[in-house]
Design a protein around this motif. Structure first.
Motif, PDB file in Angstrom:
ATOM      1  N   PRO A  41       0.822  -1.215   0.000  1.00  0.00           N
ATOM      2  CA  PRO A  41       0.000   0.000   0.000  1.00  0.00           C
ATOM      3  C   PRO A  41       0.851   1.256   0.000  1.00  0.00           C
ATOM      4  O   PRO A  41       1.910   1.318   0.612  1.00  0.00           O
ATOM      5  CB  PRO A  41      -0.798  -0.120   1.305  1.00  0.00           C
ATOM      6  N   GLY A  42       0.379   2.274  -0.719  1.00  0.00           N
ATOM      7  CA  GLY A  42       0.974   3.601  -0.671  1.00  0.00           C
ATOM      8  C   GLY A  42       0.037   4.537   0.049  1.00  0.00           C
ATOM      9  O   GLY A  42      -0.927   4.091   0.700  1.00  0.00           O
ATOM     10  N   PRO A  43       0.266   5.850  -0.050  1.00  0.00           N
ATOM     11  CA  PRO A  43      -0.618   6.800   0.628  1.00  0.00           C
ATOM     12  C   PRO A  43      -2.079   6.644   0.217  1.00  0.00           C
ATOM     13  O   PRO A  43      -2.981   6.901   1.000  1.00  0.00           O
ATOM     14  CB  PRO A  43      -0.055   8.162   0.196  1.00  0.00           C
ATOM     15  N   GLY A  44      -2.317   6.207  -1.021  1.00  0.00           N
ATOM     16  CA  GLY A  44      -3.678   6.027  -1.490  1.00  0.00           C
ATOM     17  C   GLY A  44      -4.133   4.583  -1.484  1.00  0.00           C
ATOM     18  O   GLY A  44      -5.023   4.213  -2.255  1.00  0.00           O
TER      19      GLY A  44
ATOM     20  N   PRO B 151      -1.804  -7.229   2.415  1.00  0.00           N
ATOM     21  CA  PRO B 151      -1.424  -7.647   3.770  1.00  0.00           C
ATOM     22  C   PRO B 151      -0.289  -6.763   4.282  1.00  0.00           C
ATOM     23  O   PRO B 151       0.713  -6.584   3.586  1.00  0.00           O
ATOM     24  CB  PRO B 151      -0.950  -9.093   3.574  1.00  0.00           C
ATOM     25  N   PRO B 152      -0.415  -6.170   5.453  1.00  0.00           N
ATOM     26  CA  PRO B 152       0.622  -5.253   5.938  1.00  0.00           C
ATOM     27  C   PRO B 152       1.929  -5.992   6.208  1.00  0.00           C
ATOM     28  O   PRO B 152       1.920  -7.070   6.820  1.00  0.00           O
ATOM     29  CB  PRO B 152       0.031  -4.702   7.244  1.00  0.00           C
ATOM     30  N   GLU B 153       3.028  -5.450   5.711  1.00  0.00           N
ATOM     31  CA  GLU B 153       4.313  -6.043   6.057  1.00  0.00           C
ATOM     32  C   GLU B 153       4.571  -5.769   7.534  1.00  0.00           C
ATOM     33  O   GLU B 153       4.080  -4.795   8.102  1.00  0.00           O
ATOM     34  CB  GLU B 153       5.425  -5.475   5.182  1.00  0.00           C
ATOM     35  N   GLY B 154       5.341  -6.637   8.146  1.00  0.00           N
ATOM     36  CA  GLY B 154       5.536  -6.484   9.578  1.00  0.00           C
ATOM     37  C   GLY B 154       6.908  -6.911  10.025  1.00  0.00           C
ATOM     38  O   GLY B 154       7.674  -7.509   9.262  1.00  0.00           O
ATOM     39  N   VAL B 155       7.236  -6.590  11.246  1.00  0.00           N
ATOM     40  CA  VAL B 155       8.527  -6.957  11.819  1.00  0.00           C
ATOM     41  C   VAL B 155       8.298  -7.894  12.999  1.00  0.00           C
ATOM     42  O   VAL B 155       7.333  -7.733  13.755  1.00  0.00           O
ATOM     43  CB  VAL B 155       9.313  -5.711  12.285  1.00  0.00           C
TER      44      VAL B 155
ATOM     45  N   GLY C  22       6.063   4.239  -0.261  1.00  0.00           N
ATOM     46  CA  GLY C  22       5.005   3.743   0.605  1.00  0.00           C
ATOM     47  C   GLY C  22       5.079   4.155   2.054  1.00  0.00           C
ATOM     48  O   GLY C  22       4.137   3.904   2.817  1.00  0.00           O
ATOM     49  N   ILE C  23       6.176   4.790   2.497  1.00  0.00           N
ATOM     50  CA  ILE C  23       6.304   5.141   3.911  1.00  0.00           C
ATOM     51  C   ILE C  23       5.185   6.060   4.404  1.00  0.00           C
ATOM     52  O   ILE C  23       4.684   5.887   5.528  1.00  0.00           O
ATOM     53  CB  ILE C  23       7.698   5.739   4.192  1.00  0.00           C
ATOM     54  N   PRO C  24       4.727   7.056   3.603  1.00  0.00           N
ATOM     55  CA  PRO C  24       3.623   7.904   4.087  1.00  0.00           C
ATOM     56  C   PRO C  24       2.334   7.136   4.367  1.00  0.00           C
ATOM     57  O   PRO C  24       1.409   7.705   4.959  1.00  0.00           O
ATOM     58  CB  PRO C  24       3.426   8.906   2.936  1.00  0.00           C
ATOM     59  N   HIS C  25       2.285   5.853   3.960  1.00  0.00           N
ATOM     60  CA  HIS C  25       1.106   5.038   4.290  1.00  0.00           C
ATOM     61  C   HIS C  25       0.973   4.855   5.794  1.00  0.00           C
ATOM     62  O   HIS C  25      -0.149   4.724   6.311  1.00  0.00           O
ATOM     63  CB  HIS C  25       1.227   3.672   3.594  1.00  0.00           C
TER      64      HIS C  25
ATOM     65  N   ARG D  93       3.903   2.787  18.943  1.00  0.00           N
ATOM     66  CA  ARG D  93       2.529   2.262  19.002  1.00  0.00           C
ATOM     67  C   ARG D  93       2.050   1.861  17.606  1.00  0.00           C
ATOM     68  O   ARG D  93       1.365   0.849  17.443  1.00  0.00           O
ATOM     69  CB  ARG D  93       1.582   3.301  19.602  1.00  0.00           C
ATOM     70  N   THR D  94       2.405   2.653  16.591  1.00  0.00           N
ATOM     71  CA  THR D  94       2.003   2.342  15.214  1.00  0.00           C
ATOM     72  C   THR D  94       2.460   0.944  14.821  1.00  0.00           C
ATOM     73  O   THR D  94       1.696   0.145  14.266  1.00  0.00           O
ATOM     74  CB  THR D  94       2.591   3.375  14.241  1.00  0.00           C
ATOM     75  N   VAL D  95       3.730   0.632  15.106  1.00  0.00           N
ATOM     76  CA  VAL D  95       4.279  -0.668  14.715  1.00  0.00           C
ATOM     77  C   VAL D  95       3.650  -1.793  15.530  1.00  0.00           C
ATOM     78  O   VAL D  95       3.230  -2.820  14.979  1.00  0.00           O
ATOM     79  CB  VAL D  95       5.809  -0.677  14.869  1.00  0.00           C
ATOM     80  N   LEU D  96       3.572  -1.620  16.838  1.00  0.00           N
ATOM     81  CA  LEU D  96       3.058  -2.684  17.694  1.00  0.00           C
ATOM     82  C   LEU D  96       1.595  -2.992  17.403  1.00  0.00           C
ATOM     83  O   LEU D  96       1.160  -4.144  17.501  1.00  0.00           O
ATOM     84  CB  LEU D  96       3.235  -2.297  19.166  1.00  0.00           C
ATOM     85  N   GLU D  97       0.828  -1.978  17.019  1.00  0.00           N
ATOM     86  CA  GLU D  97      -0.605  -2.172  16.809  1.00  0.00           C
ATOM     87  C   GLU D  97      -0.951  -2.620  15.387  1.00  0.00           C
ATOM     88  O   GLU D  97      -1.969  -3.277  15.167  1.00  0.00           O
ATOM     89  CB  GLU D  97      -1.360  -0.871  17.126  1.00  0.00           C
TER      90      GLU D  97
END
Length: 494
Positions: free
Chosen positions: A227-230, A254-258, A421-424, A467-471
């Motif tokens: 996903p990008g900003p849009g 699907p959101p990429e994750g760490v 995609g970072i601004p997403h 919080r953004t990453v953990l959630e």
């Protein structure tokens, strides 16, 4: 590739390298691989760089992502097992001839031999396409059960080779599509000098990647997007074929994750050792002076490559005068077997500070570190009292920015490129700072704005970023969503 071709080869005593040895003595089985009953056998690929060496050569965040994702998928009942497909050059095979290795229970790494001295750059993969397909069909065909789903990333000839292998093996193909290279094609080549051989070659390479991406979208049984900003709607404009899928809404994303960071039993001692080693000198390129330990620090982690723009970051840091009030630490690149891009980048970085010895003492150039050490260093910097640290991503663009998420998870405030995609997930002034990285001047302006933020504001952004990453961006959630995609695509006709 020739029927009965093995009989045409000479004896093993005359084999020149590990690749020829494998042709003469091919593996007859993968007896060590055992899958669970039920569930899907999933194959995922990373065909550029090494899986266990992020930051070396062409290896970046994808190696970290697939390692954690493969482990997470393998632990799920929905998966019979996971195979991560990588490549092995002559040098890789000389160091380790094994083609199959078990990473974790249920997660294996399969290495496809490449007939090349070292891993080739992406633009030269076309000449290896047939070989990669042949090895993939041969090795994956020896697994105790057929592969159900093959997931490829990157619009290049190596992915196209695996797409052909998936067709031959009779498994479903999933492709991760991104707006690049379509999005940047006109801007990147608007002023191309077609009489210049290098410019014309770069244009040919980007047009070929557009062609390959279109073929992969056409051949895939399912397409997922970054996903990008849009969101992913932008992909539909680049891939009109997607209009017929998902009612024209664009593919699933699907959101990429760490993976969650797991502290070692002796975590405190390891963190102290990392920081002590970093601030142990200042007279060489890998250390900072102990006296600068209370100076604000800027950290940047990534492979040494022109698109990552470490050279632009150093120039902006120098010419803005920020070297007087901050230290700068760059982590990335191989010193044992550097690529041409890495050698060129290191030369540019050293040339930038050669005439400024006082600034050079505040710049540390560290080779790529194991991912555990990178994340440990980030946590140590974020949690050290009295040390003000930032993570900076100066890339020209990032499709997602896994290294940025890792820094946010550690609790570091982040400043990152607004392209891609970072601004997403990173909102300027809310959970980080978005900066214009298109020129040295705009990057310097972004760095000055970032470092001018007061301590409370910096800490507020860092907490919001964590919080953004953990959630939203755990690798477990990504595995859950992909497992559902794989189960759905398995039901579609070949």
């Amino acid at each position: 590739m020739i029927p009965g071709g093995q009989s045409r080869l000479l004896g093993t005593a005359t084999a020149r390298d590990g690749y020829e040895q494998l042709l003469l003595n091919p593996p007859v089985d993968l007896a060590g691989v055992s899958t669970r009953p039920g569930g899907l056998l999933i194959a995922q690929s990373m065909l550029l760089g090494g899986l266990d060496r992020p930051g070396h050569g062409q290896s970046g965040g994808l190696s970290v992502l697939l390692t954690g994702l493969g482990d997470s998928l393998a632990s799920m009942s929905a998966a019979a097992g996971v195979v991560t497909i990588v490549t092995a050059s002559h040098r890789d095979l000389a160091e380790d001839p094994k083609l199959v290795q078990e990473r974790k229970p249920g997660h294996w790494v399969v290495r496809l031999p490449l007939d090349a001295p070292t891993g080739p750059q992406q633009q030269y993969m076309a000449s290896h396409r047939a070989g990669l397909t042949w090895w993939a069909v041969r090795l994956l065909g020896l697994l105790p059960r057929p592969v159900d789903v093959m997931h490829v990333r990157y619009a290049d000839d190596a992915s196209l080779a695996l797409a052909e292998a998936a067709r031959i093996l009779g498994c479903r193909l999933v492709f991760t599509a991104t707006p690049d290279p379509h999005r940047h094609l006109s801007r990147r080549h608007a002023r191309t000098d077609y009489g210049n051989r290098r410019s014309a070659e770069n244009l040919r390479h980007d047009l070929h990647r557009v062609f390959v991406a279109d073929r992969l979208v056409h051949r895939a049984h399912a397409v997922v997007g970054l996903p990008g900003p849009g969101g992913t709607a932008e992909l539909v404009s680049f891939f009109p074929e997607l209009i017929r899928r998902n009612d024209g809404r664009g593919p699933a994303a699907p959101p990429e994750g760490v993976p969650a960071y797991v502290a070692a039993p002796d975590e405190g001692e390891r963190r102290r050792s990392l920081l002590d080693a970093l601030f142990s000198g200042g007279d060489d390129t890998r250390t900072l002076a102990p006296a600068d330990r209370d100076v604000a620090l800027l950290l940047c982690v990534g492979r040494l490559h022109p698109v990552k723009q470490q050279h632009l970051l150093v120039d902006a840091w120098l010419n803005s005068g920020l070297w007087r009030t901050t230290t700068l630490v760059l982590v990335g690149g191989s010193t044992e077997h550097p690529t041409e891009d890495e050698r060129t980048m290191r030369r540019r970085l050293h040339d930038s500070v050669r005439a400024r010895p006082h600034a050079a003492r505040r710049l540390a150039l560290l080779p790529a570190l194991p991912n555990d050490d990178v994340r440990r260093l980030e946590h140590a910097l974020a949690e050290s009292e009295g040390l003000s640290s930032w993570y900076v991503c100066p890339s020209l663009k990032e499709e997602f920015g896994l290294a940025v998420l890792e820094a946010m998870e550690a609790g570091l405030p982040v400043a990152a490129t607004r392209r891609g995609g970072i601004p997403h997930y990173l909102r300027d002034g809310v959970n980080g700072v978005l900066i214009d990285t298109s020129t040295r001047l705009t990057l310097a302006q972004g760095l000055r704005r970032m470092t001018a933020l007061a301590g409370p504001e910096r800490r507020r952004m860092a907490q919001a970023g964590r919080r953004t990453v953990l959630e939203r961006f755990s690798v477990g959630e990504m595995a859950d969503m992909l497992a559902k995609e794989y189960a759905a695509v398995r039901l579609r006709p070949l």
